[in-house]
Design a protein around this motif. Structure first.
Motif, short mmCIF file in Angstrom:
data_model
loop_
_atom_site.label_atom_id
_atom_site.label_comp_id
_atom_site.label_asym_id
_atom_site.label_seq_id
_atom_site.Cartn_x
_atom_site.Cartn_y
_atom_site.Cartn_z
N GLU A 16 -39.66 16.07 59.99
CA GLU A 16 -38.71 16.68 58.78
C GLU A 16 -39.24 17.79 57.56
O GLU A 16 -40.22 16.85 56.94
N ASP A 146 -31.53 13.50 65.64
CA ASP A 146 -31.47 13.48 64.34
C ASP A 146 -30.07 13.80 63.73
O ASP A 146 -29.63 14.16 63.24
N HIS A 148 -29.71 14.24 60.86
CA HIS A 148 -30.00 14.74 59.72
C HIS A 148 -30.52 16.74 59.93
O HIS A 148 -31.34 17.56 59.70
N HIS A 170 -30.54 4.92 59.94
CA HIS A 170 -30.82 5.39 61.85
C HIS A 170 -31.03 3.93 62.39
O HIS A 170 -32.08 3.26 61.64
ZN LIG Z 1 -32.56 11.40 59.36
#
Ligand SMILES: [Zn+2]
Length: 512
Positions: A16, A146, A148, A170
């Motif tokens: 990320e 994910d 996100h 998660h």
């Molecule tokens: Zn996440």
């Protein structure tokens, strides 16, 4: 038709981006922070791991599918990835696809959806597009993400299904992999012809309220599951987006996988996109000033009280060197029973030089993110020195913070780490020999992921109003590349996407 004889190529990467963390995620940084696995190692479960790829292996075994593993890079969160770190991962996956193209029945990529390199804003769209180019239009390609993920039209166009986590914190890595692989098996068997419809929503929100157990996300998830019951709909994924990515077209998105019914899929994606948009004000995060939060924690009769320093979320890109709560604690000579974790390689070195039992006076915090934090003086005794290799619990995966030192001052215990530590669970405290449940005040540097571990025993959780690279007031951050208008940067924006007929989204299934 049965699944016997199907061969599926598996690969992926997980990282990320936080654009507000200085530096570069080089191959060396990724190697240290993560757990890259190659070939058959991808499916090993010796350490009790239960990630997407392990579910893929289990479903394949049940269905008699042969897997062809390539590489899976698990790199956590940090600054932008170096082009020359991404290149070899991409090349390795694509080489596998090319080599086995004629024998493949499908491709499964375990991705995350929020990774960017120096020159590519959408690496997942890039890899899916490249795979599609090699295998042609008809071979099923499925990917996991994910919640996100920075969902993009390119991902939606290239894949037959985009499957995402349904929990935040998660806890459904395995179930996500399972659902994705089962879809792929059905597609390879010819039972379904999955296609993705996609909708981008012009809003972004910090992670605190992405929590699927509390607040507005509960309704969003429920609505997604309800819509999944519509005829022809196979899967509905809500991508809330990693909010600290400074890339164009950032924002929430919805990916709907249907059995060859893109018009239905688009209607469902639009309905859910609007459902989310209508709740946008509820995704705003209101936090408590540090001093006020600390006073409330000290006055509380129930313990422990968790103070969440979400602006310095180490699993959201923060370096973990934010010391605003520590500063406030040290202003007062009272003997607080409090535990904190701080990243400070220099302070760790000095503790190791001094040795266990030594009294030290250190400058701690602010060494990695000086644009936000400045050091504070901490005097105390070194009570623990430890190696920084351990396993986190959420997810169960190897972690390396290099070295750990614990400094004690009265009831205060400051866990110093040489590299930032994930704080979604208590594992860093436990590795340091500190038991947070025995303290009255616990600092965590997480925006919400910690609640799976902490909710069951925390007497109260207070989000403290700190600053940092994972600030929940996104409008305070120096975004430069995001596409406007975007809520909440444009608070008066009144439509979730550009009206039909404009230069905006194309028709159903086009991955608008
Ligand atoms: Zn996440």
């Amino acid at each position: 038709m049965g699944s016997g004889g199907h061969r599926v190529l598996v690969g992926g990467f997980s990282h990320e981006l936080n654009s507000f963390v200085p530096g570069l995620s080089t191959a060396e940084v990724l190697a240290r922070a993560g757990a890259t696995v190659i070939g058959d190692e991808m499916f090993g479960t010796a350490s009790g791991e239960a990630l997407e790829r392990h579910a893929v292996a289990d479903v394949a075994r049940e269905a008699g599918v042969t897997l062809i593993p390539t590489i899976h890079m698990f790199g956590r969160v940090g600054p932008v990835i170096a082009d020359d770190a991404y290149g070899p991962i991409r090349a390795r996956i694509l080489a596998g696809v090319r080599e086995h193209r004629d024998e493949l029945s499908g491709v499964m990529l375990c991705l995350h959806g929020a990774m960017a390199t120096q020159s590519i804003d959408d690496t997942e769209g890039d890899i899916l597009g490249a795979v599609r180019e090699i295998v042609g239009p008809d071979l099923p390609v499925v990917a996991t993400f994910d919640m996100h993920a920075h969902g993009t039209a390119a991902m939606a166009r290239a894949a037959n299904a985009l499957v995402g986590y349904r929990t935040c914190p998660h806890t459904d890595y395995y179930q996500t992999g399972q659902r994705a692989m089962r879809l792929l098996v059905r597609a390879m068997d010819g039972d379904i012809r999955p296609v993705v419809s996609f909708r981008k929503v012009r809003m972004t929100a910090s992670s605190e309220h992405h929590d699927t157990n509390h607040g507005p996300m509960v309704e969003v998830e429920a609505e997604a599951r309800r819509l999944e019951g519509e005829p022809g709909v196979l899967d509905v994924a809500v991508f809330a987006t990693q909010p600290w990515m400074d890339v164009p077209d950032i924002g929430w998105s919805v990916a709907v996988t249907t059995d060859g019914a893109p018009a239905i899929g688009q209607a469902v994606a639009d309905a859910l996109g609007r459902f989310i948009w209508e709740r946008r004000e509820r995704f705003r995060v209101v936090k408590t000033p540090v001093r006020e939060a600390l006073a409330a924690a000290r006055a509380s009769t129930a313990f422990p009280v968790v103070l969440a320093d979400s602006a310095d979320t180490t699993t959201g890109g923060g370096n973990g060197d934010g010391n605003l709560l520590l500063k406030e604690l040290l202003l007062d000579e009272r003997d607080d029973s409090a535990v904190l974790v701080l990243t400070d390689p220099g302070a760790v070195d000095r503790c190791f030089e001094a040795g266990v039992g030594a009294d030290v006076t250190l400058q701690v915090g602010g060494s990695l993110t000086p644009q936000y934090f400045s050091p504070v003086t901490l005097s105390g005794s070194v009570i623990t020195l430890a190696d920084g290799r351990y396993q986190t619990e959420l997810p169960i995966t190897p972690t390396d913070v290099r070295r750990i030192a614990v400094v004690e001052r009265g009831g205060l215990r400051v866990v110093l780490t040489a590299e930032k530590a994930p704080q979604l669970d208590e594992s860093i405290y436990h590795r340091a020999g500190v038991w947070p449940r025995h303290a009255r005040i616990i600092q965590v540097k997480s925006a919400g992921g910690f609640r799976a571990a902490y909710d069951p025993f925390a007497a109260a959780i207070i989000y403290i109003d700190t600053i940092g690279p994972a600030d929940s007031d996104l409008t305070r951050l120096p975004f430069q590349r995001i596409t406007r208008p975007l809520w909440p940067f444009d608070p008066d924006l009144d439509e979730p996407w550009e009206a039909a007929g404009g230069p905006g989204p194309a028709g159903p299934g086009a991955g608008a």
